[in-house]
Design a protein around this motif. Structure first.
Motif, PDB file in Angstrom:
ATOM      1  N   PRO A  84       0.819  -1.216   0.000  1.00  0.00           N
ATOM      2  CA  PRO A  84       0.000   0.000   0.000  1.00  0.00           C
ATOM      3  C   PRO A  84       0.849   1.260   0.000  1.00  0.00           C
ATOM      4  CG  PRO A  84      -0.045  -1.077   2.144  1.00  0.00           C
ATOM      5  CD  PRO A  84       0.675  -2.003   1.229  1.00  0.00           C
ATOM      6  N   LEU A  85       0.355   2.281  -0.638  1.00  0.00           N
ATOM      7  CA  LEU A  85       1.058   3.565  -0.692  1.00  0.00           C
ATOM      8  C   LEU A  85       0.208   4.618   0.003  1.00  0.00           C
ATOM      9  CD1 LEU A  85       2.155   3.504  -4.454  1.00  0.00           C
ATOM     10  CD2 LEU A  85       3.415   2.668  -2.463  1.00  0.00           C
ATOM     11  N   GLU A  86       0.860   5.347   0.892  1.00  0.00           N
ATOM     12  CA  GLU A  86       0.155   6.410   1.599  1.00  0.00           C
ATOM     13  C   GLU A  86      -0.166   7.538   0.618  1.00  0.00           C
ATOM     14  OE1 GLU A  86       2.360   7.579   5.201  1.00  0.00           O
ATOM     15  OE2 GLU A  86       1.834   9.609   4.590  1.00  0.00           O
ATOM     16  N   THR A  87      -1.367   8.069   0.701  1.00  0.00           N
ATOM     17  CA  THR A  87      -1.665   9.256  -0.099  1.00  0.00           C
ATOM     18  C   THR A  87      -1.498  10.453   0.817  1.00  0.00           C
ATOM     19  OG1 THR A  87      -3.224   8.005  -1.425  1.00  0.00           O
ATOM     20  CG2 THR A  87      -3.389  10.388  -1.544  1.00  0.00           C
ATOM     21  N   PRO A  88      -0.434  11.241   0.597  1.00  0.00           N
ATOM     22  CA  PRO A  88      -0.172  12.336   1.528  1.00  0.00           C
ATOM     23  C   PRO A  88      -1.269  13.383   1.492  1.00  0.00           C
ATOM     24  CG  PRO A  88       1.366  12.375  -0.306  1.00  0.00           C
ATOM     25  CD  PRO A  88       0.501  11.199  -0.524  1.00  0.00           C
ATOM     26  N   ALA A  96      -0.058   8.266  -5.556  1.00  0.00           N
ATOM     27  CA  ALA A  96       0.901   7.474  -6.337  1.00  0.00           C
ATOM     28  C   ALA A  96       0.201   6.245  -6.928  1.00  0.00           C
ATOM     29  CB  ALA A  96       2.071   7.047  -5.458  1.00  0.00           C
ATOM     30  N   ASN A  97      -0.823   5.733  -6.220  1.00  0.00           N
ATOM     31  CA  ASN A  97      -1.587   4.595  -6.742  1.00  0.00           C
ATOM     32  C   ASN A  97      -2.251   4.955  -8.061  1.00  0.00           C
ATOM     33  OD1 ASN A  97      -1.309   2.685  -4.579  1.00  0.00           O
ATOM     34  ND2 ASN A  97      -2.471   4.142  -3.356  1.00  0.00           N
ATOM     35  N   VAL A  98      -2.893   6.134  -8.047  1.00  0.00           N
ATOM     36  CA  VAL A  98      -3.596   6.569  -9.251  1.00  0.00           C
ATOM     37  C   VAL A  98      -2.582   6.836 -10.373  1.00  0.00           C
ATOM     38  CG1 VAL A  98      -5.168   8.311 -10.210  1.00  0.00           C
ATOM     39  CG2 VAL A  98      -5.536   7.429  -7.894  1.00  0.00           C
ATOM     40  N   GLU A 274      -2.200  -5.991  -5.857  1.00  0.00           N
ATOM     41  CA  GLU A 274      -2.102  -5.310  -4.560  1.00  0.00           C
ATOM     42  C   GLU A 274      -3.296  -5.657  -3.684  1.00  0.00           C
ATOM     43  OE1 GLU A 274      -2.636  -1.024  -4.764  1.00  0.00           O
ATOM     44  OE2 GLU A 274      -3.840  -1.227  -6.567  1.00  0.00           O
ATOM     45  N   ALA A 275      -3.083  -5.534  -2.367  1.00  0.00           N
ATOM     46  CA  ALA A 275      -4.204  -5.687  -1.436  1.00  0.00           C
ATOM     47  C   ALA A 275      -5.088  -4.456  -1.570  1.00  0.00           C
ATOM     48  CB  ALA A 275      -3.666  -5.789  -0.021  1.00  0.00           C
ATOM     49  N   VAL A 276      -6.348  -4.600  -1.173  1.00  0.00           N
ATOM     50  CA  VAL A 276      -7.246  -3.450  -1.258  1.00  0.00           C
ATOM     51  C   VAL A 276      -6.997  -2.479  -0.095  1.00  0.00           C
ATOM     52  CG1 VAL A 276      -9.695  -2.798  -1.162  1.00  0.00           C
ATOM     53  CG2 VAL A 276      -8.968  -4.723  -2.580  1.00  0.00           C
ATOM     54  N   HIS A 277      -6.502  -3.003   1.028  1.00  0.00           N
ATOM     55  CA  HIS A 277      -6.340  -2.139   2.199  1.00  0.00           C
ATOM     56  C   HIS A 277      -5.197  -1.142   2.021  1.00  0.00           C
ATOM     57  CE1 HIS A 277      -2.707  -4.200   3.498  1.00  0.00           C
ATOM     58  NE2 HIS A 277      -3.329  -5.358   3.373  1.00  0.00           N
ATOM     59  N   GLY A 278      -5.132  -0.186   2.941  1.00  0.00           N
ATOM     60  CA  GLY A 278      -4.111   0.849   2.893  1.00  0.00           C
ATOM     61  C   GLY A 278      -2.906   0.513   3.753  1.00  0.00           C
ATOM     62  N   SER A 279      -2.143   1.552   4.108  1.00  0.00           N
ATOM     63  CA  SER A 279      -0.843   1.352   4.751  1.00  0.00           C
ATOM     64  C   SER A 279      -0.932   1.178   6.272  1.00  0.00           C
ATOM     65  CB  SER A 279       0.069   2.534   4.418  1.00  0.00           C
ATOM     66  OG  SER A 279      -0.540   3.736   4.863  1.00  0.00           O
ATOM     67  N   ALA A 280      -2.139   1.249   6.818  1.00  0.00           N
ATOM     68  CA  ALA A 280      -2.385   1.017   8.256  1.00  0.00           C
ATOM     69  C   ALA A 280      -1.250   1.567   9.131  1.00  0.00           C
ATOM     70  CB  ALA A 280      -2.602  -0.483   8.502  1.00  0.00           C
ATOM     71  N   PRO A 281      -1.019   2.881   9.082  1.00  0.00           N
ATOM     72  CA  PRO A 281       0.151   3.437   9.802  1.00  0.00           C
ATOM     73  C   PRO A 281       0.135   3.147  11.308  1.00  0.00           C
ATOM     74  CG  PRO A 281      -1.315   5.198   9.003  1.00  0.00           C
ATOM     75  CD  PRO A 281      -1.792   3.930   8.374  1.00  0.00           C
TER      76      PRO A 281
HETATM   77  P1  NAD Z   1      -6.203   1.230   5.955  1.00  0.00           P
HETATM   78  O1  NAD Z   1      -6.691   0.142   5.060  1.00  0.00           O
HETATM   79  O2  NAD Z   1      -4.748   1.475   5.962  1.00  0.00           O
HETATM   80  O3  NAD Z   1      -6.667   0.918   7.449  1.00  0.00           O
HETATM   81  C1  NAD Z   1      -8.036   0.724   7.827  1.00  0.00           C
HETATM   82  C2  NAD Z   1      -8.085  -0.152   9.084  1.00  0.00           C
HETATM   83  O4  NAD Z   1      -7.784  -1.514   8.735  1.00  0.00           O
HETATM   84  C3  NAD Z   1      -7.084   0.233  10.160  1.00  0.00           C
HETATM   85  O5  NAD Z   1      -7.655  -0.038  11.413  1.00  0.00           O
HETATM   86  C4  NAD Z   1      -5.926  -0.705   9.903  1.00  0.00           C
HETATM   87  O6  NAD Z   1      -5.126  -0.943  11.054  1.00  0.00           O
HETATM   88  C5  NAD Z   1      -6.639  -1.981   9.442  1.00  0.00           C
HETATM   89  N1  NAD Z   1      -5.825  -2.765   8.508  1.00  0.00           N
HETATM   90  C6  NAD Z   1      -5.608  -2.483   7.184  1.00  0.00           C
HETATM   91  N2  NAD Z   1      -4.847  -3.407   6.630  1.00  0.00           N
HETATM   92  C7  NAD Z   1      -4.557  -4.303   7.589  1.00  0.00           C
HETATM   93  C8  NAD Z   1      -3.802  -5.503   7.611  1.00  0.00           C
HETATM   94  N3  NAD Z   1      -3.178  -5.973   6.508  1.00  0.00           N
HETATM   95  N4  NAD Z   1      -3.711  -6.171   8.784  1.00  0.00           N
HETATM   96  C9  NAD Z   1      -4.342  -5.740   9.884  1.00  0.00           C
HETATM   97  N5  NAD Z   1      -5.085  -4.616   9.917  1.00  0.00           N
HETATM   98  C10 NAD Z   1      -5.191  -3.905   8.786  1.00  0.00           C
HETATM   99  O7  NAD Z   1      -7.008   2.552   5.549  1.00  0.00           O
HETATM  100  P2  NAD Z   1      -6.758   4.091   5.925  1.00  0.00           P
HETATM  101  O8  NAD Z   1      -6.372   4.190   7.375  1.00  0.00           O
HETATM  102  O9  NAD Z   1      -7.943   4.797   5.435  1.00  0.00           O
HETATM  103  O10 NAD Z   1      -5.536   4.521   5.015  1.00  0.00           O
HETATM  104  C11 NAD Z   1      -4.182   4.637   5.473  1.00  0.00           C
HETATM  105  C12 NAD Z   1      -3.318   5.109   4.310  1.00  0.00           C
HETATM  106  O11 NAD Z   1      -3.321   4.130   3.251  1.00  0.00           O
HETATM  107  C13 NAD Z   1      -3.778   6.407   3.667  1.00  0.00           C
HETATM  108  O12 NAD Z   1      -2.632   7.208   3.388  1.00  0.00           O
HETATM  109  C14 NAD Z   1      -4.438   5.973   2.402  1.00  0.00           C
HETATM  110  O13 NAD Z   1      -4.380   6.970   1.404  1.00  0.00           O
HETATM  111  C15 NAD Z   1      -3.616   4.765   2.028  1.00  0.00           C
HETATM  112  N6  NAD Z   1      -4.330   3.779   1.165  1.00  0.00           N
HETATM  113  C16 NAD Z   1      -3.609   3.174   0.187  1.00  0.00           C
HETATM  114  C17 NAD Z   1      -4.209   2.205  -0.594  1.00  0.00           C
HETATM  115  C18 NAD Z   1      -3.377   1.546  -1.669  1.00  0.00           C
HETATM  116  O14 NAD Z   1      -2.183   1.694  -1.692  1.00  0.00           O
HETATM  117  N7  NAD Z   1      -3.990   0.815  -2.601  1.00  0.00           N
HETATM  118  C19 NAD Z   1      -5.524   1.842  -0.388  1.00  0.00           C
HETATM  119  C20 NAD Z   1      -6.234   2.454   0.638  1.00  0.00           C
HETATM  120  C21 NAD Z   1      -5.620   3.425   1.424  1.00  0.00           C
END
Ligand code: NAD
Length: 492
Positions: A84-88, A96-98, A274-281
């Motif tokens: 996953p890539l953070e969107t600043p 960067a994803n787009v 890629e996974a659908v989820h984000g970078s879970a900072p």
């Molecule tokens: P997120 O998916 O990162 O997190 C949402 C929730 O799900 C959080 O509670 C997180 O801890 C949990 N989570 C996500 N993936 C997990 C994993 N693999 N294992 C365990 N828990 C997980 O969404 P967000 O917080 O809205 O976004 C964070 C950053 O990621 C933002 O900068 C956003 O722009 C970016 N983002 C990137 C992508 C991508 O690269 N395709 C997709 C979505 C969001």
């Protein structure tokens, strides 16, 4: 996979596929590392080429989030596994994803959604097993937006015939490659007859080419409803970008959420997994992340590059791990029994070679048509101009505006037909009571349709511009005898 998407093979040793790996931000490096470890243990013949994208790149002042070396690596290798890539929010301009999706014209977003063993949801036991195919580059996501007045914003919904045909043929090819039977095209063609209707019309035109597939059309809002009340009816669903974005997240929610949702982005020249989820900072760097979604994406990648044996081996090990429920990460384990990313990865590796109670689907290679290069252009047999829509900003009441515009149109060859406000005709007045804003669409028609009406249009615009504030104009055209525009609510 066709010749164009064929990955580059390494020149020496066993034929390995070179893949660009982008570790990405936050939990990205942990989940990408876990997946690379599992694939290596499964014997997948991959030669990784690491490349950078995301937050650190933005901070170096590269506004696209992806440096040239990364773009070159993808252009060379054509296959990408991406964290996953953070969107600043406060630095950098674009996502960067787009950037990566648009740069490589990754027009097809494929999101499989199926019930996984051991992942309990309110829908467990329903046998959900579908794929959402989302158009990934057109529609409202072209990002063409304009403020029309200080208080009225507009976004262009752009849908093209080749864009629709490409995604529909990809969805059909995927239906066949996965041995599936039914393809549902979900649109809002009842309201957006030209844009969403384009997708529906192309669907109806091309489906006779696929006699083995049962075609169905569904209005998108009903599709969302049906996905919740009877999700097992769906096999493959295809939709335009915005609708596909929403229903694919909805569908992922049925089977456990974004944490277990994989995806691929397919184009003619590259494919990115890629996974659908984000970078879970919040959990980054703490050995807490679940790599399942990226692992499922990597399994899709293995099938895409033709390594069906490795894909099945990894998939079976993952399914065994989930079935047995031992050593799962905290987000999917029983309360208090979660382990870290490393221990979960070790468990999947330990299960390599075992067979799950859930058989893997028999996949065939995906065969996509070879699209012609160059500018797509389809000249109509006949094209006529019938008039002009002029968008005018004013606080004047419709009747008064109409009188002024009729005067302006005198001697121009065009006459005022109607004025509408946010899609509803307000002159000639109808019986409703629409709320009016300062953005009016004023429709002028030519006395007779003409092949070219530019001189009349220029005369009209000069007269309107002398007294009114206009933002943009749309030519009214007829293609092969059919109106290329819709009517306002209430317009005859
Ligand atoms: P997120 O998916 O990162 O997190 C949402 C929730 O799900 C959080 O509670 C997180 O801890 C949990 N989570 C996500 N993936 C997990 C994993 N693999 N294992 C365990 N828990 C997980 O969404 P967000 O917080 O809205 O976004 C964070 C950053 O990621 C933002 O900068 C956003 O722009 C970016 N983002 C990137 C992508 C991508 O690269 N395709 C997709 C979505 C969001």
């Amino acid at each position: 996979m066709d010749a164009q998407t064929a990955p580059q093979k390494a020149v020496s040793g066993i034929a390995k596929t070179r893949v660009t790996a982008i570790p990405g931000d936050g939990i990205g490096p942990e989940v990408v590392g876990a997946v690379q470890r599992i694939l290596a243990a499964a014997g997948a013949q991959i030669d990784w080429e690491e490349a950078e994208a995301g937050a650190a790149v933005f901070k170096r002042g590269i506004g696209s989030g992806a440096p040239q070396e990364t773009l070159d690596s993808i252009a060379r290798n054509r296959i990408v596994l991406k964290g996953p890539l953070e969107t600043p929010v406060d630095y950098g301009e674009k996502s960067a994803n787009v950037t990566l999706r648009k740069f490589f014209e990754l027009y097809g977003n494929i999101r499989p959604v199926r019930e996984l063993p051991g992942i309990r949801t309110p829908f467990s036991g329903r046998g959900i097993d579908m794929v959402i195919v989302r158009e990934n580059v057109e529609d409202l996501y072209t990002g063409i937006e304009h403020m029309q007045t200080a208080g009225a914003a507009q976004c262009l919904k752009l849908i093209t015939e080749p864009g629709s045909e490409r995604i529909l043929r990809l969805a059909a090819a995927l239906t066949l490659a996965e041995g599936r039977k039914k393809l549902t095209c979900a649109t809002k063609a009842n309201i957006m007859k030209l844009t969403e209707g384009m997708m529906k019309r192309v669907f109806e035109r091309i489906m006779p080419d696929y006699p083995a597939i049962e075609p169905a059309h569904m209005i998108i809002d009903n599709c969302a409803h049906q996905m919740v009340i009877a999700p097992e009816q769906f096999d493959v669903v295809v939709a335009t970008n915005m609708n596909g974005d929403i229903i694919s997240d909805l569908a992922a929610g049925l089977v456990g959420g974004l944490g277990v949702a994989p995806s691929s982005n397919i184009g003619d020249h590259a494919a990115m997994f890629e996974a659908v989820h984000g970078s879970a900072p919040q959990i980054a760097g703490r050995d807490l992340a679940n790599p399942t979604a990226l692992l499922l994406s990597a399994i899709m990648m293995l099938r895409h590059i033709g390594d069906f044996a490795a894909a099945e081996k990894v998939e079976q090990a993952l399914l065994v791990t989930l079935e047995e429920g031992r050593n799962l990460t905290g987000d999917i384990a029983r309360k208090g029994q979660g382990v870290g990313t490393t221990a979960y990865t070790d468990q999947v590796i330990a299960n390599l070679g075992r067979t799950s109670a859930h058989a893997s689907r028999a996949y065939k290679p995906l065969t996509l048509p070879d699209w012609p290069r160059g500018v797509w252009h389809q000249a109509p047999k006949a094209r006529e101009v019938t008039g002009l829509d002029v968008f005018i900003e004013t606080g004047t009441a419709p009747a008064e505006l109409a009188a002024a515009l009729q005067a302006a149109a005198e001697g121009t060859g065009l006459g005022l037909k109607m004025i509408e406000n946010r899609g509803v005709q307000v002159w000639p007045a109808l019986s409703g009571q629409p709320f009016l804003v300062d953005l009016f669409r004023c429709r002028f028609l030519l006395a007779e349709p003409a092949e070219n009406a530019d001189a009349d249009i220029a005369k009209l615009m000069a007269a309107i511009g002398a007294k009114h504030t206009w933002m943009h104009v749309e030519k009214l055209q007829r293609f092969d005898g059919k109106d290329g525009y819709t009517k306002a609510q209430g317009e005859n």
